[in-house]
Design an enzyme around this catalytic site. Sequence first.
Site, PDB file in Angstrom:
ATOM      1  N   SER A 156       0.854  -1.188   0.000  1.00  0.00           N
ATOM      2  CA  SER A 156       0.000   0.000   0.000  1.00  0.00           C
ATOM      3  C   SER A 156       0.884   1.229   0.000  1.00  0.00           C
ATOM      4  O   SER A 156       2.110   1.140   0.027  1.00  0.00           O
ATOM      5  CB  SER A 156      -0.904   0.012   1.231  1.00  0.00           C
ATOM      6  OG  SER A 156      -0.128   0.353   2.366  1.00  0.00           O
ATOM      7  N   LYS A 157       0.245   2.374  -0.028  1.00  0.00           N
ATOM      8  CA  LYS A 157       0.981   3.648  -0.097  1.00  0.00           C
ATOM      9  C   LYS A 157       2.005   3.794   1.028  1.00  0.00           C
ATOM     10  O   LYS A 157       2.998   4.498   0.883  1.00  0.00           O
ATOM     11  CB  LYS A 157      -0.005   4.816  -0.043  1.00  0.00           C
ATOM     12  CG  LYS A 157      -0.859   4.912  -1.281  1.00  0.00           C
ATOM     13  CD  LYS A 157      -0.776   6.297  -1.926  1.00  0.00           C
ATOM     14  CE  LYS A 157      -1.387   6.319  -3.310  1.00  0.00           C
ATOM     15  NZ  LYS A 157      -2.828   6.540  -3.276  1.00  0.00           N
ATOM     16  N   ARG A 158       1.724   3.134   2.149  1.00  0.00           N
ATOM     17  CA  ARG A 158       2.666   3.215   3.265  1.00  0.00           C
ATOM     18  C   ARG A 158       4.053   2.740   2.864  1.00  0.00           C
ATOM     19  O   ARG A 158       5.051   3.132   3.437  1.00  0.00           O
ATOM     20  CB  ARG A 158       2.182   2.336   4.427  1.00  0.00           C
ATOM     21  CG  ARG A 158       1.242   2.993   5.383  1.00  0.00           C
ATOM     22  CD  ARG A 158       0.890   2.035   6.508  1.00  0.00           C
ATOM     23  NE  ARG A 158       0.391   0.767   5.995  1.00  0.00           N
ATOM     24  CZ  ARG A 158       0.921  -0.409   6.269  1.00  0.00           C
ATOM     25  NH1 ARG A 158       1.957  -0.513   7.064  1.00  0.00           N
ATOM     26  NH2 ARG A 158       0.388  -1.506   5.764  1.00  0.00           N
TER      27      ARG A 158
END
Length: 480
Positions: free
Chosen positions: A250-252
């Site tokens: 994910s964007k994390r």
Amino acid sequence: MRVRFAPSPTGYLHVGSARTALFNWLAVRHAGGEMILRSDDTDQERGSDEYYRDVIDGLRWLGIDWDEGVEEGGPHGSYRQSDRLERYQAVAEQLRAASNAYLCFCTPAELDVRRKEAQAAGRPPGYDGRCRTLDASESTARQAGGESAVLRLAVPRPGETVFDDVVRGEVRFGHDHVEDFVILRSNGSPTYHLASTVDDVDFAITHVVRGEDLLSSTPKHILITRAMGAEPPIYAHLSLLMGPDGKKLSKRHGDTALHAYRQGGYLPEAFVNYVALLGWNFGDDETVFTRDEMVERFDLSDIQKNPAVFDNEKLTWMNGVYIRELGIDEFIARTLPAVEADVGRALDGGELEIYRTIAPLIQERMKVLSEAPAQVRFLFIEDLEYDARSWEKVLTKPDARAALETGLRNLSDLGEWTTETIERSLRAMLAELELNAGKGLQPVRVAVTGSSISPPLFESLEALGPERSLARLQEVLDRL
Ligand code: GLU
């Protein structure tokens, strides 16, 4: 072999989807056959041309090509689902005529109440089959009379769907866990299950290679395929990508849109090489492959089913390897546009010469092409902006002033301005002041390049030339 990549243009091309496209492409270029690009654009409201372009541009950037597709056409008519609504409706009608599908009049509110009751009683929450036993002609009459209805597939009960997944081996779905799912909505639009399956059948797809998130859809697709009187394709479900912490990518973990890598200075060759290794095991420790080698070696049956880790750091490392392999002309061609954009104008002939001399030096150290502008800006911008952190860390140190003064004095006396004479003169400054290279040379670096990170110092000074180098040293001394 006929494979398809079937993006829904409802978002930017995700690195996970790019990997799905790549695995399809590698498989079909290895085996020989056709790659089909289909647009799953039945979800008209969310879909957009911008997303579709992003997908196309991303695939092209990666060097993935296809034989039949939305823009290039092919023997099967349109490859855009929104053009094929009548075909889906016709298949739905056939399924219904053969009693493989039935009209359902349950309203969303009713379904909701019954779903909650089922859950409370510990029964599966799927559709309970209430309308399955309605008389078909009566249902037709009700719908003709204006009652809203969806069409559901009559999943055989009791029953089970079993298939051999290339990646996962035998997969079984008991029909207790497959509800009578909707294939046509009340407004006549097909669901993903119907549209995707009809297309796979009509386009004579032999291998469906897609993400594991769609695994639970596969029994539904097999049931529709069989109800159409066709043979299901071979399925290969790719494990999803994880971040280095083992959580779903994910964007994390960094950028997940492919275009971010393209804009961020990654080479498509490096990206393809890195992503090809995510779950593909070919039995040795090599990591760097040409595209031809990958095509030659790739086999769907070598794909591993454990989750693959997408690690930005490893990708960046590999990108650096590929950058160093570029010929210098190629390196310049790929970095010059960004350098010129940063400087705000085209470089003139003399400046291009300067860039040619410094380019091999930055190429050796770079991990992403987008580092280039900041590294060479000092050569082409008169009004240099000093990096505040570098200034603070280096130029406010006690020895900085002496290093700059003595350095300036020594360099002013140089007859010949070359890397060698510059180095000799600055080393003499170090000796005279009894400074190590860090203490004595970093101030010079910051003063002439604006930053504590730059191409090698002596070469940088040579490239900048005596006048500008000396002027910058003097200017910084004045400011100190
Ligand atoms: N359009 C679907 C998606 O983007 C994929 C369809 C498929 O591969 O079956 O998730």
